[in-house]
Design an enzyme around this catalytic site. Structure first.
Site, PDB file in Angstrom:
ATOM      1  N   LYS A  91     -10.358-108.365  97.444  1.00  0.00           N
ATOM      2  CA  LYS A  91      -9.173-107.655  97.932  1.00  0.00           C
ATOM      3  C   LYS A  91      -8.023-108.619  98.171  1.00  0.00           C
ATOM      4  O   LYS A  91      -6.864-108.301  97.869  1.00  0.00           O
ATOM      5  CB  LYS A  91      -9.509-106.913  99.224  1.00  0.00           C
ATOM      6  CG  LYS A  91      -8.303-106.193  99.838  1.00  0.00           C
ATOM      7  CD  LYS A  91      -8.676-105.383 101.056  1.00  0.00           C
ATOM      8  CE  LYS A  91      -7.435-104.665 101.606  1.00  0.00           C
ATOM      9  NZ  LYS A  91      -7.763-103.780 102.745  1.00  0.00           N
ATOM     10  N   HIS A 131     -27.217 -93.133  59.437  1.00  0.00           N
ATOM     11  CA  HIS A 131     -26.390 -92.307  60.319  1.00  0.00           C
ATOM     12  C   HIS A 131     -27.246 -91.613  61.388  1.00  0.00           C
ATOM     13  O   HIS A 131     -27.090 -90.414  61.642  1.00  0.00           O
ATOM     14  CB  HIS A 131     -25.579 -91.298  59.522  1.00  0.00           C
ATOM     15  CG  HIS A 131     -24.629 -91.930  58.556  1.00  0.00           C
ATOM     16  ND1 HIS A 131     -23.607 -92.764  58.962  1.00  0.00           N
ATOM     17  CD2 HIS A 131     -24.559 -91.896  57.209  1.00  0.00           C
ATOM     18  CE1 HIS A 131     -22.930 -93.191  57.899  1.00  0.00           C
ATOM     19  NE2 HIS A 131     -23.502 -92.691  56.827  1.00  0.00           N
TER      20      HIS A 131
END
Length: 529
Positions: A140, A281
């Site tokens: 922070k 695929h």
């Protein structure tokens, strides 16, 4: 706040002490005062470094078996104070709080403890409290404070200090802060998901998902899409944990297809014979089981030679030289296997672009787990499909019962159908797929496509009849009408495995009897969307 800020004091408190001594030495050489706790302080002192205990800063000893040591204003004030705020500076002076410019913390090994199968209480004791609190405070206040949570970032920190004469830039501190928050988020996700599992909560109020970057990909499914590959921390053998022996970098589609291939081939226990799956695929274009890998590969290849070009090959046992010689006859994107002989590796080495992945094991197809899929505004979460059926679980519903050989093919087809996109139809003959119909909007079309593929390969092989003649056919879900089943019969199928459960089951069974088919119900479906 200035862009560059000096590092004068560092707090080092780590569980993983890899690189700790070298980092401490480098910081000390720059005149950085070292603060530390417990085992980290001892390791640094044993290396001859001067270290100040955090207990000297807080005025309290470590207590409660180390549970309480850094949760104190003397630590958090030093991390959170804004250096350009007069009130904060005055408060620090009044209470004897010292600035902490660098925090180096890696957390208690909670994830590793869970992975080892530790009991509940041991896992609880490995939940870090002070570490995440300090990390969040330092992150922070990244306008002034650096926070490092990963060993691999030690060198980047030292390079930044070297480049800026003992100072770090705001951009660098921002980067560290983002990574720090991601780490605590992943840590909390691991804890919350473990507790949900321990409490057998099927749908906890909040579900957290986290991952660690393994690879930035060139692009996603298409070149205009950005993509990356993240690890979930699982030790499950597969594409995420495999060692890449050779070949180009894996693409997004390679990773997706390779995972599909290896999960499919793992359905076939190597104790029952060699198995090979060829994927294109994300759908199987050929799967076979045989006495040898070479034979299994050839049978899988002969299901659909056209689709196998540029495909992914997965093996359920180590790759041998004979099979390697067959695989390199056509262009193959990836081969994944539990291992490979030196001779096989040497054969592949001549194909520089062929990717070889070794996993040192097969995933257990019965291992439980969760799958996730993002939708607009949300996420779908479900159990993995680990459903399976054995011969004794099947219900014969026709006048004719399958033979033992047909039963084997029916179960083989059922395992494959589980890994085919719905609507799925799979023809199998003698442990070899001979036709696969995938991803159609109705089951009739899937049956038709699979039958056409079986006939096409028969033409290629110059056979008198379709490969599907006398085959077993699997449907991943019930036949809602008899038309799909009759299409399979027309293609040559002699027996059928399907879940059952349609309102028209009686019509479908009657059609099977009239066509002379043997049919079994599984009572379980395998949709794969």
């Amino acid at each position: 706040m200035t862009d560059l800020h000096p590092v004068r004091r560092a707090l080092l408190s780590v569980s993983d002490k890899t690189g700790l001594i070298e980092l401490g030495q480098a910081l000390s050489a720059r005149g950085v005062e070292l603060l530390s706790t417990g085992g980290s302080a001892k390791a640094l002192r044993d290396a001859g470094l001067t270290v100040r205990d955090v207990s000297d800063v807080t005025g309290f000893p470590e207590m409660m078996d180390g549970r309480v040591k850094t949760l104190h204003p003397g630590v958090h004030g030093g991390l959170l104070a804004l250096r350009d705020n007069d009130a904060h500076v005055a408060a620090m002076a009044e209470h004897g709080i010292v600035e902490i410019d660098l925090l180096v913390v890696n957390l208690y090994p909670f994830e590793a403890t869970v992975a080892k199968g530790a009991d509940y209480d041991t896992c609880i004791e490995n939940i870090d409290i002070g570490g995440p609190a300090m990390i969040r405070a330092a992150a922070k206040n990244h306008g002034f404070v650096n926070v490092v949570v990963d060993v691999e970032d030690y060198d980047a920190l030292l390079a930044e200090l070297e480049a800026n004469d003992g100072q770090t830039s705001y951009k660098f501190r921002q980067w560290l802060a983002q990574n720090a928050y991601a780490r605590t988020a992943a840590y909390d996700a691991a804890v919350s998901n473990w507790m949900a599992a321990a409490l057998e909560l099927q749908a906890p109020r909040r579900r957290a998902v986290a991952g660690q970057l393994a690879q930035t990909l060139r692009y996603g499914e298409n070149p205009h899409q950005q993509a990356a590959f993240y690890l979930d921390g699982s030790a499950r053998p597969g594409v995420a944990t495999a060692t890449q022996v050779q070949g180009k970098e894996l693409s997004y589609n390679n990773i997706n297809d390779t995972d599909a291939a290896f999960e499919l081939v793992s359905e076939f226990d190597a104790a029952n014979g060699a198995a090979v799956a060829i994927i294109k695929h994300a759908n199987p274009c050929g799967v076979a089981q045989a006495a040898s890998l070479t034979e299994a590969y050839q049978k899988a290849f002969d299901c659909d030679r056209t689709s196998a070009f540029g495909g992914i090959v997965a093996l359920n046992m180590p790759l041998d030289a004979a099979t390697a010689k067959e695989i390199v006859q056509i262009f193959t994107e990836v081969v994944i296997a539990p291992g490979a002989s030196d001779e096989a590796k040497a054969i592949f080495a001549a194909k520089k672009n062929l990717r070889l992945l070794l996993t040192d094991g097969l995933p257990n197809p019965l291992d439980s787990g969760m799958t996730t899929r993002q939708v607009s505004g949300g996420m779908l979460v479900q159990d993995k499909d680990v459903g399976h059926r054995a011969m004794q679980d099947l219900k014969v519903v026709t006048k004719i019962a399958p033979t033992e050989a047909q039963m084997r093919d029916l179960l083989f087809a059922w395992k494959v159908a589980k890994h085919v996109k719905s609507n799925a139809i799979v023809y199998v003959k003698d442990g070899q797929t001979v036709g696969v119909g995938a991803g159609q909007m109705n089951r009739l079309d899937s049956a038709t496509i699979a039958g056409l593929k079986a006939q096409r390969m028969a033409d290629v092989l110059e056979l008198d009849s379709s490969l599907a003649k006398g085959s077993a056919v699997a449907s991943d879900a019930f036949f809602p009408f008899a038309d799909g089943l009759l299409e399979a019969a027309a293609a040559g199928a002699s027996c059928v495995i399907q879940p059952g459960g349609s309102m028209r089951d009686n019509e479908v069974i009657a059609a099977a009897d009239e066509a002379g088919l043997a049919m079994v119900f599984t009572g379980m479906r395998h949709f794969r969307h």
